[in-house]
Design an enzyme around this catalytic site. Structure first.
Site, short mmCIF file in Angstrom:
data_model
loop_
_atom_site.label_atom_id
_atom_site.label_comp_id
_atom_site.label_asym_id
_atom_site.label_seq_id
_atom_site.Cartn_x
_atom_site.Cartn_y
_atom_site.Cartn_z
N LEU A 73 -26.46 -20.50 -36.45
CA LEU A 73 -25.68 -21.36 -37.34
C LEU A 73 -24.21 -21.03 -37.04
O LEU A 73 -23.89 -19.88 -36.73
CB LEU A 73 -25.98 -21.07 -38.81
CG LEU A 73 -27.37 -21.48 -39.33
CD1 LEU A 73 -27.53 -21.07 -40.80
CD2 LEU A 73 -27.61 -22.98 -39.19
N ASP A 74 -23.34 -22.02 -37.16
CA ASP A 74 -21.92 -21.79 -36.89
C ASP A 74 -21.32 -20.81 -37.91
O ASP A 74 -21.86 -20.62 -39.00
CB ASP A 74 -21.13 -23.10 -36.96
CG ASP A 74 -21.59 -24.10 -35.90
OD1 ASP A 74 -22.10 -23.65 -34.85
OD2 ASP A 74 -21.44 -25.30 -36.14
N TYR A 75 -20.15 -20.30 -37.57
CA TYR A 75 -19.40 -19.36 -38.41
C TYR A 75 -19.27 -19.86 -39.86
O TYR A 75 -19.44 -19.12 -40.80
CB TYR A 75 -18.01 -19.21 -37.77
CG TYR A 75 -17.09 -18.23 -38.42
CD1 TYR A 75 -17.31 -16.85 -38.31
CD2 TYR A 75 -15.96 -18.66 -39.12
CE1 TYR A 75 -16.44 -15.95 -38.88
CE2 TYR A 75 -15.09 -17.75 -39.70
CZ TYR A 75 -15.34 -16.39 -39.58
OH TYR A 75 -14.48 -15.50 -40.16
N LYS B 89 -22.58 -31.46 -36.31
CA LYS B 89 -21.13 -31.74 -36.25
C LYS B 89 -20.82 -32.75 -35.15
O LYS B 89 -20.06 -33.69 -35.36
CB LYS B 89 -20.35 -30.43 -36.02
CG LYS B 89 -20.37 -29.53 -37.24
CD LYS B 89 -19.61 -28.26 -36.98
CE LYS B 89 -19.74 -27.34 -38.19
NZ LYS B 89 -19.32 -25.97 -37.89
#
Ligand code: URA
Length: 247
Positions: free
Chosen positions: A101-103, A191
């Site tokens: 998962l992204d930051y 995204k």
């Protein structure tokens, strides 16, 4: 290479502190020789014995983690940012994130030390369902949603069909909240999908992976998965994989 007491703890035999006691007491052998020095380094393949019995391999463990914002899914970061592992101080097994998962993304993240399980979950043909709650800039149209649901080209590759449901529109602030169900997990996929349609993702939260939901956990907390949950995840991924290969 790692310190002997860490390797013993990682096998699930005992805690690191108790492993240090065993070493001091001369009860630990590496490749047949007693080692009573705490800093001793072992490498993969070394035979570690406690009281003349070889250590078993590391126990397989599986966790559900509620990933908070502001941490990364790699095990170390050259920028020194917090990593998801920083939340697992009292777990001695060498676990790592199953997928990314992204930051700034929050929600369901599976963690394990079982490489076979990780490969199965992350394999593109496993088609494990992942549900995200997304807030995007702009008021999305039905036409955009149709295109995204059917699949669009991202860097030359078509995304698989997905399901999207509008949860609410904030006309004043011009944002839309949606739920999206994907069966794949390319890098920054959600995204990129919305960006390609002119909407920036403001907030991204993963609600579930397969049968696993966050129920009862707060950001930064984790729990062991139940054996039944692990079994169901594996079965789901295997069933999808078999269907995929039949086609
Ligand atoms: N899709 C994204 O864009 N980011 C995530 O963190 C997960 C899915």
């Amino acid at each position: 290479m790692e310190r002997l007491q860490k390797a013993i703890a990682a096998s699930g035999y005992t805690s690191r502190r108790k492993a240090e006691d065993l070493i001091r007491q001369g009860r630990v052998k590496v490749n047949g020789e007693v080692v009573s020095e705490l800093g001793f380094k072992v490498k993969q393949g070394d035979l570690i014995m406690v009281d003349d019995k070889a250590l078993e391999g590391e126990n397989k463990v599986y966790y559900l983690f509620y990933k908070p914002q502001g941490c990364i899914c790699t095990l170390s970061d050259e920028l020194g940012r917090p990593t998801v592992i920083d939340y697992f101080n009292d777990v001695s097994e060498r676990i790592y994130p199953v997928g990314r998962l992204d930051y700034d993304t929050t929600g369901v993240l599976l963690m394990s030390n079982d490489g076979e399980f990780a490969n199965l979950m992350m394999h593109p043909s496993s088609h494990l369902e992942k549900v995200y709650e997304v807030t995007i800039t702009g008021l999305v149209t039905g036409e955009t949603l149709n295109k995204l649901e059917k699949g669009i080209y991202l860097e030359g590759v078509k995304t698989l069909p997905c399901k999207i449901r509008v949860v609410g529109k904030d006309v004043e602030h011009k944002t839309t909240m949606l739920m999206i169900k994907l069966v794949e997990g390319k890098n920054r996929q959600v995204k990129k999908m919305f960006e390609s349609m002119g909407h920036r993702v403001k907030r991204l939260h993963r609600i579930s992976v397969g049968n696993i939901q966050l129920k009862g956990l707060r950001p930064g907390e984790y729990r062991r998965l139940k054996p039944q949950e692990v079994k169901e995840l594996k079965n789901m991924a295997l069933a999808k994989k078999q269907n995929y290969h039949k086609k």
